[in-house]
Design a protein around this motif. Sequence first.
Motif, PDB file in Angstrom:
ATOM      1  N   GLU A  41       5.909   2.042 -45.215  1.00 38.46           N
ATOM      2  CA  GLU A  41       6.952   1.189 -44.652  1.00 38.46           C
ATOM      3  C   GLU A  41       8.356   1.705 -44.978  1.00 38.46           C
ATOM      4  O   GLU A  41       9.254   1.574 -44.164  1.00 38.46           O
ATOM      5  CB  GLU A  41       6.782  -0.260 -45.124  1.00 38.46           C
ATOM      6  CG  GLU A  41       5.602  -0.961 -44.503  1.00 38.46           C
ATOM      7  CD  GLU A  41       5.687  -1.052 -42.986  1.00 38.46           C
ATOM      8  OE1 GLU A  41       6.721  -1.526 -42.465  1.00 38.46           O
ATOM      9  OE2 GLU A  41       4.720  -0.640 -42.311  1.00 38.46           O
ATOM     10  N   ILE A  60       7.681  -4.491 -51.003  1.00 36.95           N
ATOM     11  CA  ILE A  60       7.896  -4.233 -49.574  1.00 36.95           C
ATOM     12  C   ILE A  60       6.579  -4.378 -48.825  1.00 36.95           C
ATOM     13  O   ILE A  60       6.515  -5.020 -47.764  1.00 36.95           O
ATOM     14  CB  ILE A  60       8.468  -2.811 -49.354  1.00 36.95           C
ATOM     15  CG1 ILE A  60       9.910  -2.728 -49.824  1.00 36.95           C
ATOM     16  CG2 ILE A  60       8.353  -2.394 -47.881  1.00 36.95           C
ATOM     17  CD1 ILE A  60      10.446  -1.306 -49.889  1.00 36.95           C
ATOM     18  N   ALA A  61       5.532  -3.779 -49.361  1.00 44.86           N
ATOM     19  CA  ALA A  61       4.224  -3.830 -48.698  1.00 44.86           C
ATOM     20  C   ALA A  61       3.720  -5.266 -48.589  1.00 44.86           C
ATOM     21  O   ALA A  61       3.249  -5.683 -47.532  1.00 44.86           O
ATOM     22  CB  ALA A  61       3.212  -2.967 -49.454  1.00 44.86           C
ATOM     23  N   CYS A  63       5.426  -8.052 -48.599  1.00 41.40           N
ATOM     24  CA  CYS A  63       6.231  -8.776 -47.608  1.00 41.40           C
ATOM     25  C   CYS A  63       5.817  -8.393 -46.192  1.00 41.40           C
ATOM     26  O   CYS A  63       5.622  -9.262 -45.335  1.00 41.40           O
ATOM     27  CB  CYS A  63       7.719  -8.488 -47.810  1.00 41.40           C
ATOM     28  SG  CYS A  63       8.412  -9.175 -49.314  1.00 41.40           S
ATOM     29  N   ARG A  64       5.671  -7.101 -45.953  1.00 38.73           N
ATOM     30  CA  ARG A  64       5.285  -6.628 -44.611  1.00 38.73           C
ATOM     31  C   ARG A  64       3.899  -7.136 -44.237  1.00 38.73           C
ATOM     32  O   ARG A  64       3.657  -7.559 -43.097  1.00 38.73           O
ATOM     33  CB  ARG A  64       5.336  -5.100 -44.574  1.00 38.73           C
ATOM     34  CG  ARG A  64       4.732  -4.450 -43.345  1.00 38.73           C
ATOM     35  CD  ARG A  64       5.401  -4.895 -42.050  1.00 38.73           C
ATOM     36  NE  ARG A  64       4.779  -4.278 -40.904  1.00 38.73           N
ATOM     37  CZ  ARG A  64       3.694  -4.742 -40.258  1.00 38.73           C
ATOM     38  NH1 ARG A  64       3.115  -5.852 -40.668  1.00 38.73           N
ATOM     39  NH2 ARG A  64       3.194  -4.112 -39.232  1.00 38.73           N
ATOM     40  N   GLU A  67       4.035 -10.904 -43.534  1.00 34.57           N
ATOM     41  CA  GLU A  67       4.966 -11.317 -42.477  1.00 34.57           C
ATOM     42  C   GLU A  67       4.238 -11.962 -41.293  1.00 34.57           C
ATOM     43  O   GLU A  67       4.657 -13.036 -40.835  1.00 34.57           O
ATOM     44  CB  GLU A  67       5.794 -10.111 -42.022  1.00 34.57           C
ATOM     45  CG  GLU A  67       6.867 -10.442 -41.020  1.00 34.57           C
ATOM     46  CD  GLU A  67       7.691  -9.227 -40.644  1.00 34.57           C
ATOM     47  OE1 GLU A  67       8.840  -9.430 -40.215  1.00 34.57           O
ATOM     48  OE2 GLU A  67       7.198  -8.090 -40.748  1.00 34.57           O
ATOM     49  N   TYR A  72       6.928 -14.296 -44.827  1.00 37.64           N
ATOM     50  CA  TYR A  72       8.152 -13.501 -44.958  1.00 37.64           C
ATOM     51  C   TYR A  72       8.663 -13.125 -43.574  1.00 37.64           C
ATOM     52  O   TYR A  72       7.919 -13.121 -42.603  1.00 37.64           O
ATOM     53  CB  TYR A  72       7.889 -12.202 -45.747  1.00 37.64           C
ATOM     54  CG  TYR A  72       7.521 -12.436 -47.181  1.00 37.64           C
ATOM     55  CD1 TYR A  72       8.496 -12.577 -48.156  1.00 37.64           C
ATOM     56  CD2 TYR A  72       6.187 -12.516 -47.577  1.00 37.64           C
ATOM     57  CE1 TYR A  72       8.161 -12.797 -49.481  1.00 37.64           C
ATOM     58  CE2 TYR A  72       5.845 -12.740 -48.898  1.00 37.64           C
ATOM     59  CZ  TYR A  72       6.830 -12.874 -49.846  1.00 37.64           C
ATOM     60  OH  TYR A  72       6.510 -13.092 -51.151  1.00 37.64           O
ATOM     61  N   GLU A  73       9.950 -12.768 -43.551  1.00 37.40           N
ATOM     62  CA  GLU A  73      10.565 -12.301 -42.317  1.00 37.40           C
ATOM     63  C   GLU A  73      11.465 -11.129 -42.663  1.00 37.40           C
ATOM     64  O   GLU A  73      12.247 -11.202 -43.630  1.00 37.40           O
ATOM     65  CB  GLU A  73      11.381 -13.438 -41.692  1.00 37.40           C
ATOM     66  CG  GLU A  73      12.077 -13.061 -40.410  1.00 37.40           C
ATOM     67  CD  GLU A  73      12.829 -14.244 -39.827  1.00 37.40           C
ATOM     68  OE1 GLU A  73      12.443 -14.687 -38.741  1.00 37.40           O
ATOM     69  OE2 GLU A  73      13.787 -14.733 -40.483  1.00 37.40           O
ATOM     70  N   PHE A  74      11.361 -10.057 -41.883  1.00 35.15           N
ATOM     71  CA  PHE A  74      12.236  -8.913 -42.111  1.00 35.15           C
ATOM     72  C   PHE A  74      13.679  -9.371 -41.961  1.00 35.15           C
ATOM     73  O   PHE A  74      14.027 -10.108 -41.048  1.00 35.15           O
ATOM     74  CB  PHE A  74      11.933  -7.788 -41.116  1.00 35.15           C
ATOM     75  CG  PHE A  74      12.893  -6.646 -41.230  1.00 35.15           C
ATOM     76  CD1 PHE A  74      12.795  -5.750 -42.276  1.00 35.15           C
ATOM     77  CD2 PHE A  74      13.920  -6.503 -40.311  1.00 35.15           C
ATOM     78  CE1 PHE A  74      13.704  -4.706 -42.409  1.00 35.15           C
ATOM     79  CE2 PHE A  74      14.835  -5.470 -40.433  1.00 35.15           C
ATOM     80  CZ  PHE A  74      14.721  -4.567 -41.478  1.00 35.15           C
ATOM     81  N   PRO A  83      13.840  -1.604 -46.795  1.00 36.00           N
ATOM     82  CA  PRO A  83      13.773  -2.860 -46.061  1.00 36.00           C
ATOM     83  C   PRO A  83      13.835  -4.062 -47.000  1.00 36.00           C
ATOM     84  O   PRO A  83      13.353  -3.997 -48.132  1.00 36.00           O
ATOM     85  CB  PRO A  83      12.417  -2.793 -45.351  1.00 36.00           C
ATOM     86  CG  PRO A  83      11.599  -1.857 -46.165  1.00 36.00           C
ATOM     87  CD  PRO A  83      12.559  -0.899 -46.808  1.00 36.00           C
ATOM     88  N   TYR A  85      13.285  -8.397 -47.060  1.00 37.40           N
ATOM     89  CA  TYR A  85      12.662  -9.531 -46.383  1.00 37.40           C
ATOM     90  C   TYR A  85      13.174 -10.816 -46.997  1.00 37.40           C
ATOM     91  O   TYR A  85      13.584 -10.845 -48.155  1.00 37.40           O
ATOM     92  CB  TYR A  85      11.140  -9.471 -46.553  1.00 37.40           C
ATOM     93  CG  TYR A  85      10.488  -8.351 -45.785  1.00 37.40           C
ATOM     94  CD1 TYR A  85       9.880  -8.592 -44.567  1.00 37.40           C
ATOM     95  CD2 TYR A  85      10.475  -7.051 -46.277  1.00 37.40           C
ATOM     96  CE1 TYR A  85       9.274  -7.571 -43.849  1.00 37.40           C
ATOM     97  CE2 TYR A  85       9.877  -6.022 -45.567  1.00 37.40           C
ATOM     98  CZ  TYR A  85       9.282  -6.286 -44.357  1.00 37.40           C
ATOM     99  OH  TYR A  85       8.686  -5.270 -43.653  1.00 37.40           O
ATOM    100  N   TYR A 110      -3.251  -4.994 -40.818  1.00 38.77           N
ATOM    101  CA  TYR A 110      -2.218  -3.956 -40.743  1.00 38.77           C
ATOM    102  C   TYR A 110      -2.796  -2.672 -40.152  1.00 38.77           C
ATOM    103  O   TYR A 110      -2.197  -2.071 -39.258  1.00 38.77           O
ATOM    104  CB  TYR A 110      -1.662  -3.706 -42.152  1.00 38.77           C
ATOM    105  CG  TYR A 110      -0.618  -2.632 -42.266  1.00 38.77           C
ATOM    106  CD1 TYR A 110       0.726  -2.906 -42.035  1.00 38.77           C
ATOM    107  CD2 TYR A 110      -0.957  -1.338 -42.646  1.00 38.77           C
ATOM    108  CE1 TYR A 110       1.698  -1.931 -42.167  1.00 38.77           C
ATOM    109  CE2 TYR A 110       0.008  -0.352 -42.783  1.00 38.77           C
ATOM    110  CZ  TYR A 110       1.330  -0.649 -42.543  1.00 38.77           C
ATOM    111  OH  TYR A 110       2.284   0.325 -42.675  1.00 38.77           O
TER     112      TYR A 110
END
Length: 118
Positions: A41, A60-61, A63-64, A67, A72-74, A83, A85, A110
């Motif tokens: 990511e 990060i992972a 959150c992604r 999402e 979570y939201e970017f 990135p 979130y 994913y």
Amino acid sequence: MSRDEQLKNRWNKVVEILSNQFADGEILDLDAIIYLIGVQELGKFKEAFKKDEKVNLMHIAICRLLEPYGYYEFDYFDKDGWPHYKIKEELPPLKAGEQSILMKDAIVNYFLEKEVIE
């Protein structure tokens, strides 16, 4: 095939693919796979990361991965390309086994989205 069996089969396929590609066949655990997704990511594949950066990559992972579940939201990329979130909804209290299943399901989704597995 039950949903549990399908998740188990798909999870095993993800583990097999990533273990062969990144660990010479040594079996990667959940945390290692989350870390790899964080690197993916971020998109900085050649960097050596410090300990705190590795923790941030896992964040990060997570959150992604969560999402699509609405947790979570970017938000934005910072000046260094990392990135960020924002929390949309707090995760419910989960037992360790429930957390593991949620993360495995999110990871499988994913890799389905990325068309790595079917």
